[in-house]
Design a protein around this motif. Structure first.
Motif, PDB file in Angstrom:
ATOM      1  N   ALA A 164       0.831  -1.209   0.000  1.00 11.86           N
ATOM      2  CA  ALA A 164       0.000   0.000   0.000  1.00 11.86           C
ATOM      3  C   ALA A 164       0.865   1.259   0.000  1.00 11.86           C
ATOM      4  O   ALA A 164       0.550   2.235  -0.687  1.00 11.86           O
ATOM      5  N   LEU A 165       1.949   1.257   0.756  1.00 10.67           N
ATOM      6  CA  LEU A 165       2.843   2.415   0.764  1.00 10.67           C
ATOM      7  C   LEU A 165       3.496   2.634  -0.593  1.00 10.67           C
ATOM      8  O   LEU A 165       3.619   3.767  -1.065  1.00 10.67           O
ATOM      9  N   VAL A 178       2.263   1.782  -3.499  1.00 11.25           N
ATOM     10  CA  VAL A 178       1.236   2.257  -4.429  1.00 11.25           C
ATOM     11  C   VAL A 178       0.925   3.725  -4.182  1.00 11.25           C
ATOM     12  O   VAL A 178       0.842   4.513  -5.132  1.00 11.25           O
ATOM     13  N   THR A 179       0.777   4.128  -2.941  1.00 15.16           N
ATOM     14  CA  THR A 179       0.416   5.517  -2.664  1.00 15.16           C
ATOM     15  C   THR A 179       1.565   6.478  -2.919  1.00 15.16           C
ATOM     16  O   THR A 179       1.348   7.615  -3.318  1.00 15.16           O
ATOM     17  N   ARG A 180       2.800   6.057  -2.719  1.00 17.26           N
ATOM     18  CA  ARG A 180       3.946   6.939  -2.929  1.00 17.26           C
ATOM     19  C   ARG A 180       4.288   7.114  -4.401  1.00 17.26           C
ATOM     20  O   ARG A 180       4.649   8.185  -4.841  1.00 17.26           O
ATOM     21  N   THR A 210       2.327   6.404  -7.233  1.00 14.53           N
ATOM     22  CA  THR A 210       1.298   6.811  -8.183  1.00 14.53           C
ATOM     23  C   THR A 210       1.076   8.312  -8.166  1.00 14.53           C
ATOM     24  O   THR A 210       0.594   8.862  -9.142  1.00 14.53           O
ATOM     25  N   GLY A 211       1.433   8.997  -7.112  1.00 18.10           N
ATOM     26  CA  GLY A 211       1.211  10.439  -7.022  1.00 18.10           C
ATOM     27  C   GLY A 211       2.396  11.260  -7.462  1.00 18.10           C
ATOM     28  O   GLY A 211       2.484  12.441  -7.174  1.00 18.10           O
TER      29      GLY A 211
END
Length: 101
Positions: free
Chosen positions: A38-39, A41-43, A45-46
């Protein structure tokens, strides 16, 4: 010598305790893996969109060995140990820095 070792009696309470420990360890590892994914993916993709110059015109006889960029400039390191800093919008040479050995 006796090749058949004597079986020790198994304590059911110890087996249950070990089963709980292994289950807790497995759950912790699975939850940790999900958090790491999850980390990532969130780091990632943005991220900001990186735009590279379409072409770079270097002075005659100059060969590039490295490239880097900033918000309103980009730089080319040449094989002759010189840094050429260009304006991002116009593409003109802003500054030339000679690297001394």
């Amino acid at each position: 010598m006796d090749d058949d070792p004597q079986m020790q009696p198994v304590d059911p309470a110890m087996v249950k305790y070990l089963r709980v420990l292994v289950t807790a360890l497995s759950a912790t590892m699975i939850i940790g893996f999900i958090i790491i994914v999850a980390l990532f993916v969130t780091r990632f993709t943005g991220g900001t969109d990186v735009t590279l110059p379409v072409s770079i015109t270097l002075p005659d006889g100059t060969r590039a060995s490295a490239f880097t960029q900033g918000s309103d400039w980009y730089a080319v390191v040449t094989q002759t140990d010189e840094i050429l800093i260009f304006d991002r919008i116009t593409g003109t040479l802003r500054q030339s820095i000679r690297i001394d050995n």
